[in-house]
Design a protein around this motif. Structure first.
Motif, mmCIF file in Angstrom:
data_model
loop_
_atom_site.group_PDB
_atom_site.id
_atom_site.type_symbol
_atom_site.label_atom_id
_atom_site.label_comp_id
_atom_site.label_asym_id
_atom_site.label_seq_id
_atom_site.Cartn_x
_atom_site.Cartn_y
_atom_site.Cartn_z
ATOM 1 N N ALA A 243 0.850 -1.278 -0.103
ATOM 2 C CA ALA A 243 -0.187 0.099 -0.033
ATOM 3 C C ALA A 243 0.769 1.225 0.015
ATOM 4 C CB ALA A 243 -0.994 -0.010 1.194
ATOM 5 N N VAL A 244 2.014 1.461 0.745
ATOM 6 C CA VAL A 244 2.865 2.454 0.801
ATOM 7 C C VAL A 244 3.497 2.785 -0.655
ATOM 8 C CG1 VAL A 244 4.984 3.565 2.020
ATOM 9 C CG2 VAL A 244 3.582 2.023 3.173
ATOM 10 N N TYR A 245 3.847 1.930 -1.432
ATOM 11 C CA TYR A 245 4.197 1.944 -2.853
ATOM 12 C C TYR A 245 3.353 2.329 -3.682
ATOM 13 C CZ TYR A 245 7.022 0.734 -6.974
ATOM 14 O OH TYR A 245 7.590 0.537 -8.077
ATOM 15 N N ALA A 246 2.074 1.797 -3.560
ATOM 16 C CA ALA A 246 1.058 2.076 -4.419
ATOM 17 C C ALA A 246 0.859 3.714 -4.300
ATOM 18 C CB ALA A 246 -0.211 1.345 -4.147
ATOM 19 N N GLY A 247 0.638 4.237 -2.720
ATOM 20 C CA GLY A 247 0.602 5.595 -2.620
ATOM 21 C C GLY A 247 1.502 6.413 -3.204
ATOM 22 N N MET A 248 2.940 6.195 -3.295
ATOM 23 C CA MET A 248 3.932 6.833 -3.928
ATOM 24 C C MET A 248 3.677 6.879 -5.315
ATOM 25 S SD MET A 248 7.265 5.234 -1.907
ATOM 26 C CE MET A 248 8.366 6.536 -2.418
ATOM 27 N N ILE A 249 3.200 5.792 -5.904
ATOM 28 C CA ILE A 249 3.076 5.939 -7.395
ATOM 29 C C ILE A 249 1.779 6.836 -7.775
ATOM 30 C CG2 ILE A 249 2.069 4.361 -9.381
ATOM 31 C CD1 ILE A 249 3.850 2.115 -8.345
ATOM 32 N N GLU A 250 0.598 6.630 -6.926
ATOM 33 C CA GLU A 250 -0.238 7.640 -7.194
ATOM 34 C C GLU A 250 0.115 9.231 -6.884
ATOM 35 O OE1 GLU A 250 -4.464 8.915 -5.172
ATOM 36 O OE2 GLU A 250 -4.200 6.810 -5.424
ATOM 37 N N THR A 251 1.077 9.266 -5.916
ATOM 38 C CA THR A 251 1.619 10.839 -5.953
ATOM 39 C C THR A 251 2.345 11.259 -7.044
ATOM 40 O OG1 THR A 251 1.694 10.593 -3.426
ATOM 41 C CG2 THR A 251 2.788 12.365 -4.507
ATOM 42 N N VAL A 252 3.179 10.424 -7.638
ATOM 43 C CA VAL A 252 3.989 10.671 -9.003
ATOM 44 C C VAL A 252 2.753 10.995 -9.947
ATOM 45 C CG1 VAL A 252 5.455 9.897 -10.437
ATOM 46 C CG2 VAL A 252 6.032 9.439 -8.227
ATOM 47 N N ASP A 253 1.735 9.970 -10.216
ATOM 48 C CA ASP A 253 0.785 10.269 -11.239
ATOM 49 C C ASP A 253 0.096 11.582 -10.988
ATOM 50 O OD1 ASP A 253 -0.834 8.745 -13.467
ATOM 51 O OD2 ASP A 253 -2.153 9.539 -12.039
ATOM 52 N N ARG A 254 -0.444 11.797 -10.057
ATOM 53 C CA ARG A 254 -1.059 13.060 -9.624
ATOM 54 C C ARG A 254 -0.156 14.249 -10.258
ATOM 55 N NH1 ARG A 254 -0.664 16.413 -5.646
ATOM 56 N NH2 ARG A 254 -0.079 14.707 -4.341
ATOM 57 N N ASN A 255 1.068 14.195 -9.809
ATOM 58 C CA ASN A 255 1.914 15.485 -10.133
ATOM 59 C C ASN A 255 2.140 15.413 -11.863
ATOM 60 O OD1 ASN A 255 3.054 17.237 -7.965
ATOM 61 N ND2 ASN A 255 2.770 15.173 -6.958
ATOM 62 N N ILE A 256 2.278 14.186 -12.380
ATOM 63 C CA ILE A 256 2.473 14.375 -13.684
ATOM 64 C C ILE A 256 1.109 14.957 -14.311
ATOM 65 C CG2 ILE A 256 2.407 12.704 -15.937
ATOM 66 C CD1 ILE A 256 4.297 11.042 -14.332
ATOM 67 N N GLY A 257 0.206 14.711 -13.993
ATOM 68 C CA GLY A 257 -1.019 15.222 -14.346
ATOM 69 C C GLY A 257 -0.981 16.864 -14.307
ATOM 70 N N LEU A 258 -0.528 17.375 -13.122
ATOM 71 C CA LEU A 258 -0.269 18.782 -12.886
ATOM 72 C C LEU A 258 0.678 19.284 -14.121
ATOM 73 C CD1 LEU A 258 -0.038 19.078 -9.139
ATOM 74 C CD2 LEU A 258 -1.708 19.510 -10.353
ATOM 75 N N ILE A 259 1.594 18.630 -14.374
ATOM 76 C CA ILE A 259 2.502 19.019 -15.426
ATOM 77 C C ILE A 259 1.869 19.093 -16.760
ATOM 78 C CG2 ILE A 259 4.605 18.490 -16.740
ATOM 79 C CD1 ILE A 259 5.421 19.145 -13.964
ATOM 80 N N LEU A 260 0.960 18.210 -17.026
ATOM 81 C CA LEU A 260 0.236 17.925 -18.307
ATOM 82 C C LEU A 260 -0.599 19.343 -18.570
ATOM 83 C CD1 LEU A 260 -0.394 14.108 -18.802
ATOM 84 C CD2 LEU A 260 1.470 15.681 -19.809
ATOM 85 N N ASP A 261 -1.401 19.469 -17.280
ATOM 86 C CA ASP A 261 -2.274 20.501 -17.280
ATOM 87 C C ASP A 261 -1.793 21.949 -17.381
ATOM 88 O OD1 ASP A 261 -4.457 18.731 -16.687
ATOM 89 O OD2 ASP A 261 -4.558 19.109 -14.611
ATOM 90 N N GLU A 262 -0.350 22.046 -16.928
ATOM 91 C CA GLU A 262 0.410 23.446 -16.953
ATOM 92 C C GLU A 262 0.520 23.588 -18.636
ATOM 93 O OE1 GLU A 262 1.209 26.880 -16.231
ATOM 94 O OE2 GLU A 262 0.340 25.490 -14.603
ATOM 95 N N ILE A 263 1.195 22.476 -19.214
ATOM 96 C CA ILE A 263 1.558 22.619 -20.684
ATOM 97 C C ILE A 263 0.288 22.873 -21.579
ATOM 98 C CG2 ILE A 263 2.172 20.904 -22.513
ATOM 99 C CD1 ILE A 263 4.519 21.690 -20.694
#
Length: 472
Positions: A243-263
């Motif tokens: 579960a801890v690892y899954a949470g880290m992956i979701e955090t990365v994914d959410r931040n990649i979404g922020l990058i895509l939104d900014e672009i």
């Protein structure tokens, strides 16, 4: 005089226009590297446990590679290959810290000494892009020296020679260099993304190279209580369930979404985005079945990684490529895109620019050289050649569907057909002696051409029957 003034203005305007056109034709480049992310650790590559909708969105906007490789099976050498454009024997970075890893009584030969810092005289990918008119910034893990600003980066946030953020380091106050604490409890992945977005905003009018090598999802594993509870309730399977690892992956994914939104918000259509990992995932944390082994091994689980490349209006959306690639290919690819020539610079990869345009490149072999030891992570789950090491000194060649391992301690050879045996379970070296000899000849020739060092000196402290207590 009036006539000459008008002519001067026309010439000046023409020059400015040419400069603008040239600048606009250069794509912004964003290279996202998720540390230790395994080949199967996103939804688009087959995970049913981890949630990565933004990575899926990125993949659907561009090209997904099914046969992508890191140039090395662990952090520092893989990054050195990307940044230098050169394979491990040229820069001498094979691992993190010392090369004589594991119990000395279990090592048959003395490994080649390791280099820990990328030499400043090596012209990096950032220096090449900087000379081509780019503003360059890195946000996250560097691991190749004290400060990437000595090697072509204008901006550095969080990058030094550290390989991980340390205990409790994914939340402020941070343990890493070259970053200033903002507020207690801030997440490091969130912070790096915000710094990257600020860089994008500041440089939106000119071409930029944004290198975003997150410290996540490297150990020590750490996430919020809310995310950990979410994935505990969701449950997983026998391969992916932490579960801890899954949470880290979701955090990365959410931040990649922020990058895509900014672009998108800034309408930066001419932006090439690369998403990948520096090596395979740690098998004890996230099993990459059907791939064998994981980080640190030269079986597929240690070197096969996800690759997604997106470039609006340049790369056809929702496409899949089976072309074998490695992170060595990006240096020559960016040179090809920008029409840059550097006759003095040796690069070991191949431009995949034609692939991005839907064309083919000439068939070539991929080579890996690791003349050192890397001790076991968890001898019960590593699934390596033996329980003592994730890998022993050796080299590997991938040629079409075929893959040959050669190990230097005993000259053992392992041949696998990856098309029919992706899990590398059936050694065919005896069954196909001609193919084995053919690939060994290619591998030997390559090592000679690149001057790859091979360890031959016997270790006087080796004991053939010695078994460390933790393996008993």
């Amino acid at each position: 005089m009036k006539y000459l003034y008008i002519v001067f203005l026309c010439v000046l305007c023409s020059c400015n226009t040419q400069s603008l056109v040239k600048s606009e034709s250069k794509p912004n480049i964003i290279y996202i590297n998720v540390d230790d992310l395994g080949w199967m650790d996103t939804e688009i590559y087959g995970s049913t446990f981890y949630e990565t909708p933004n990575i899926t969105k990125l993949a659907k906007s561009g090209m997904l590679f099914t046969n992508g490789y890191a140039s090395a099976a662990n952090c520092a050498p893989s990054r050195a290959c990307l940044i230098s454009g050169q394979n491990t024997p040229r820069h001498g970075i094979y691992t993190v810290s010392n090369s004589d890893r594991g119990n000395e009584k279990t090592r048959k030969i003395i490994p080649i000494k390791n280099t820990e810092v990328l030499a400043d005289n090596n012209i990096t990918i950032a220096e090449m892009l900087k000379k081509s008119g780019y503003t360059t910034g890195t946000f996250g893990k560097w691991h190749l020296g004290d400060d990437p600003k000595t090697q072509g980066f204008d901006v550095n946030v969080g990058g030094a020679n550290q390989g991980n953020p340390g205990k409790d380091g994914f939340f402020s106050p941070y343990n890493i260099k070259n970053i200033v604490d903002n507020k207690k409890g801030e997440n490091l992945t969130d912070r790096l993304t915000q710094e990257a977005i600020s860089f994008i905003k500041e440089n939106k009018e000119k071409p930029f190279f944004l290198y975003l090598p997150y410290y996540a999802v490297h150990t020590p594993l750490s996430t919020t209580n809310a995310l950990e509870e979410k994935y505990k309730e969701k449950g997983g399977n026998s391969f992916q369930n932490k579960a801890v690892y899954a949470g880290m992956i979701e955090t990365v994914d959410r931040n990649i979404g922020l990058i895509l939104d900014e672009i998108e918000a800034l309408n930066l259509k001419n932006t090439l985005i690369v998403f990948t990992s520096d090596n395979g995932g740690i098998r004890d944390i996230s099993n990459q079945d059907p791939l064998r082994a994981g980080k640190g091994s030269y079986y597929e689980g240690g070197i096969r990684v996800p690759y997604i490349i997106s470039w609006k209006e340049k790369i056809k959306p929702n496409t899949i490529s089976k072309t074998p690639i490695s992170n060595l290919d990006f240096y020559p690819t960016f040179m090809d895109i920008l029409n840059v020539e550097m006759p003095e610079k040796i690069v070991d990869g191949t431009s995949i620019f034609p692939v991005l345009k839907g064309k083919k490149i000439k068939d070539r072999s991929l080579y890996f050289h690791f003349p050192i030891y890397l001790q076991a992570y968890n001898f019960k789950t590593d699934n390596g050649r033996d329980p003592f090491f994730r890998t022993r000194p050796g080299s590997v060649i991938i040629d079409g569907d075929w893959k040959l391992h050669q190990y230097f301690e005993d000259n053992a050879l392992e041949l696998y057909n990856l098309k029919t045996d992706l899990g590398e379970k059936n050694n065919l070296s005896v069954v196909h002696p001609k193919k084995t000899a053919e690939l060994l000849k290619k591998l030997t020739t390559w090592r000679t051409e690149i001057n790859a060092p091979i360890p031959t000196e016997l270790n006087p402290k080796y004991e053939a029957n010695f078994v460390p207590n933790k393996f008993k």
